[in-house]
Write an enzyme that holds these catalytic residues in place. Sequence first.
Site, PDB file in Angstrom:
ATOM      1  CB  CYS A  50      -0.931   0.004   1.206  1.00 41.76           C
ATOM      2  SG  CYS A  50      -0.091  -0.127   2.803  1.00 41.76           S
ATOM      3  CG  ASN A  51       2.610   2.789   3.011  1.00 36.09           C
ATOM      4  OD1 ASN A  51       1.747   3.620   2.782  1.00 36.09           O
ATOM      5  ND2 ASN A  51       2.705   2.181   4.183  1.00 36.09           N
ATOM      6  NE  ARG A  52       8.448   0.221   0.686  1.00 39.25           N
ATOM      7  CZ  ARG A  52       9.333   1.213   0.870  1.00 39.25           C
ATOM      8  NH1 ARG A  52      10.140   1.568  -0.097  1.00 39.25           N
ATOM      9  NH2 ARG A  52       9.403   1.841   2.028  1.00 39.25           N
ATOM     10  CD  GLU A 111       6.177  -2.443   7.683  1.00 43.26           C
ATOM     11  OE1 GLU A 111       5.649  -3.440   8.191  1.00 43.26           O
ATOM     12  OE2 GLU A 111       6.365  -2.311   6.476  1.00 43.26           O
ATOM     13  N   PRO A 112       7.443  -4.729  10.858  1.00 47.48           N
ATOM     14  CG  PRO A 112       6.368  -6.264  12.259  1.00 47.48           C
ATOM     15  CD  PRO A 112       6.500  -4.784  11.981  1.00 47.48           C
ATOM     16  CD  GLN A 113       3.226  -5.725   9.724  1.00 49.54           C
ATOM     17  OE1 GLN A 113       3.985  -4.763   9.708  1.00 49.54           O
ATOM     18  NE2 GLN A 113       2.469  -6.035  10.767  1.00 49.54           N
ATOM     19  N   GLY A 186     -16.819   0.567  17.298  1.00 54.68           N
ATOM     20  CA  GLY A 186     -16.450   1.171  16.024  1.00 54.68           C
ATOM     21  C   GLY A 186     -16.122   0.069  15.029  1.00 54.68           C
ATOM     22  CB  ALA A 187     -16.968  -1.082  12.093  1.00 59.16           C
TER      23      ALA A 187
END
Length: 425
Positions: A50-52, A111-113, A186-187
């Site tokens: 989503c970011n690159r 971030e590990p993902q 919330g959702a």
Amino acid sequence: MTLIALGINHNTASLDVREKVAFSSTQIESALRAAIAGAGLSEVAILSTCNRTELYAYGSGQANSLIQWLAEYKQVNVAELEQSHYLYTASEAASHMMKVASGLDSLVLGEPQILGQMKSAYAVAREAGVLGGHLHDVFQRVFSVAKRVRSETAIGENPVSVAYAAVSLAQQIFSDLKQDTALLIGAGETIELVARHLAEQGIKKLIVANRTLGNARSLAEQFGAEAILLADIPEHLHRADIVISSTASQLPLLGKGAVEQALKRRRHKPMFMVDIAVPRDIEAQVGDLADVYLYTVDDLKEVIDENMRSRQQAAKIAEEIIVEGLLHYEREQRALTSVDTIKALRQSMDALREQELEKSRKTLEAGADPAQVLEQLARSLTNKFLHTPSTQLKQAGADGEQDMLRTVRTLFSLPSANEPKSEKE
């Protein structure tokens, strides 16, 4: 032929542009083959999150042709990519890949993902048959460096997202979440992340409350949770050991009275509450209750800021590990330049050996003394092997090329020309 890393990310391109060049998992394999055919590459892998979106390639193609290919393949204005892309080659490309895999180039530091996503990009390229020896070696070095960063630094240990920080605080109060029930109010995206983190920690039960039951069910189905309406919270609140709320409500959803009633039904078993919403979903007075641990988004911010400082310190150590890993990579690449020379040398020596062996066989078949044949073979091999080098060394000496003479002495571990001979000599 060189290593290339071309991409755009959250620092260089808007979400609109990133969406245009993103690849879904079902698109990547065909895109890999198209890149090989259309961009002058011999090897390629694609990382798309989503970011690159990044292309790692090995080939002789120019950067402009790769950008042109990406623009045409994704039907994007090439000017948009030219304004928002970054390009690295050779060692700089390898260094960039190491930083990405280690989480140093992520929107959330450490971030590990991303490491798993890069491993997936490698696996898909290998399955598609577009990953050769060069990219394979780069990826293995990158994975090795990222593993060291994870194991030797604390870059990914302390939570720096609101959702992760909320769950981490819950773990500090309830040592074993497998025995607890969490009510999520919330959702939206934050609550979805909270649900994912709680599910990963093995939470016993999840309840999702939302103004719209359909939205609550949509989120609940992902995690095997129970869905309720906001209006139903009072009758279910006593079941919750953990309450995490993040809605867009302009008025509090939980007041002191409702929580007091829930505590009575729980026989004052403690409740942990995190109010991530702005404005607040939970009245501040709830925090005055003896059996409630109430945290707000400001409390989490303090935790996140401290953890971010910890990650930044770890990032400095990670940079040193990357520099060390890059030096190993560059050394390996330099070593590869000798492979062709070594191969040619061996082939030349093998050819000479076969020639002399054939002569020796014919001499033996003619009835010659084996001992004499062996002696002649050894002498001939030595003469053949050393003839050309000796000629070249004599010429080097005559031309004053002392560097070549010193190199040969080093290559064959010969004593220095100025080194005195031993008494035995």
